[in-house]
Design a protein around this motif. Structure first.
Motif, PDB file in Angstrom:
ATOM      1  N   CYS A 139      36.004  25.304 -42.006  1.00  0.00           N
ATOM      2  CA  CYS A 139      35.745  25.939 -40.599  1.00  0.00           C
ATOM      3  C   CYS A 139      34.205  25.129 -40.199  1.00  0.00           C
ATOM      4  O   CYS A 139      33.431  24.975 -40.889  1.00  0.00           O
ATOM      5  N   CYS A 142      31.567  28.492 -39.495  1.00  0.00           N
ATOM      6  CA  CYS A 142      31.120  29.256 -40.605  1.00  0.00           C
ATOM      7  C   CYS A 142      31.146  28.701 -42.123  1.00  0.00           C
ATOM      8  O   CYS A 142      30.487  29.287 -42.750  1.00  0.00           O
ATOM      9  N   CYS A 153      40.010  29.717 -37.293  1.00  0.00           N
ATOM     10  CA  CYS A 153      39.334  29.837 -38.702  1.00  0.00           C
ATOM     11  C   CYS A 153      40.016  31.419 -39.002  1.00  0.00           C
ATOM     12  O   CYS A 153      39.651  32.518 -38.217  1.00  0.00           O
ATOM     13  N   CYS A 156      36.022  33.588 -39.076  1.00  0.00           N
ATOM     14  CA  CYS A 156      35.348  34.022 -38.003  1.00  0.00           C
ATOM     15  C   CYS A 156      36.301  33.789 -36.629  1.00  0.00           C
ATOM     16  O   CYS A 156      35.892  34.174 -35.448  1.00  0.00           O
TER      17      CYS A 156
HETATM   18 ZN   LIG Z   1      34.849  30.123 -39.187  1.00  0.00          ZN
END
Ligand SMILES: [Zn+2]
Length: 161
Positions: A139, A142, A153, A156
């Motif tokens: 990602c 994050c 993702c 997140c």
């Molecule tokens: Zn993420």
């Protein structure tokens, strides 16, 4: 770098050898490898390749003043970066007054930076960057692992595109 990415180096070396007169001594040795029209074409190409490399520098840096600064520094005209304020104060043409070939190259960089062709390249480049950010196993927000093809993702939930 623009010359390397454009694969200019072989012909650049040949053109430099011709410009330095190596071709003439080679022809004395019975090695007249390159005819006169070819030499002239190569020297013309050499000149044009500088404009291509300058365009590559603009695409990589995204700022025509950075390219102007590079040319001013390489040409021994200035040891300080050229900015928009330098341009407003002195006029970029005046900075390169003593170097007409560099002045022509800088003018060409600024013309190219305002062209539709350059805008199109920037759009494509940004799109490609966005896609490469999206299609990674991590990602971009994050840092959590994710499936390469996942648009969101799993951690997140942010969109990767
Ligand atoms: Zn993420």
């Amino acid at each position: 770098m623009g010359h390397i990415k454009s694969r200019h180096l072989l012909y650049h070396s040949l053109a430099n050898m011709i410009a330095q007169g190596v071709g003439i001594s080679a022809s004395f040795a019975g090695l007249n490898l390159i005819s006169t029209p070819m030499r002239l074409a190569l020297l013309a190409w050499h000149r044009e390749s500088e404009f291509s490399a300058d365009r590559a520098a603009l695409i990589a840096s995204g700022n025509p003043y950075h390219v102007a600064s590079m040319l001013a520094m390489l040409g021994g005209i200035s040891n300080r970066p050229i900015s928009e304020s330098t341009s407003l104060l002195e006029g970029i043409a005046n900075v390169f007054m003593s170097h007409p070939i560099l002045k022509e190259r800088v003018n060409a960089v600024f013309r190219f930076s305002n062209s539709e062709e350059y805008s199109s390249i920037v759009r494509k480049s940004n799109y490609r960057r966005m896609l490469s950010n999206a299609f990674t196993p991590i990602c971009q927000f994050c840092g959590s692992p994710k499936a390469i093809e996942a648009i969101f993702c799993p951690e997140c939930r942010k969109s990767q595109a």
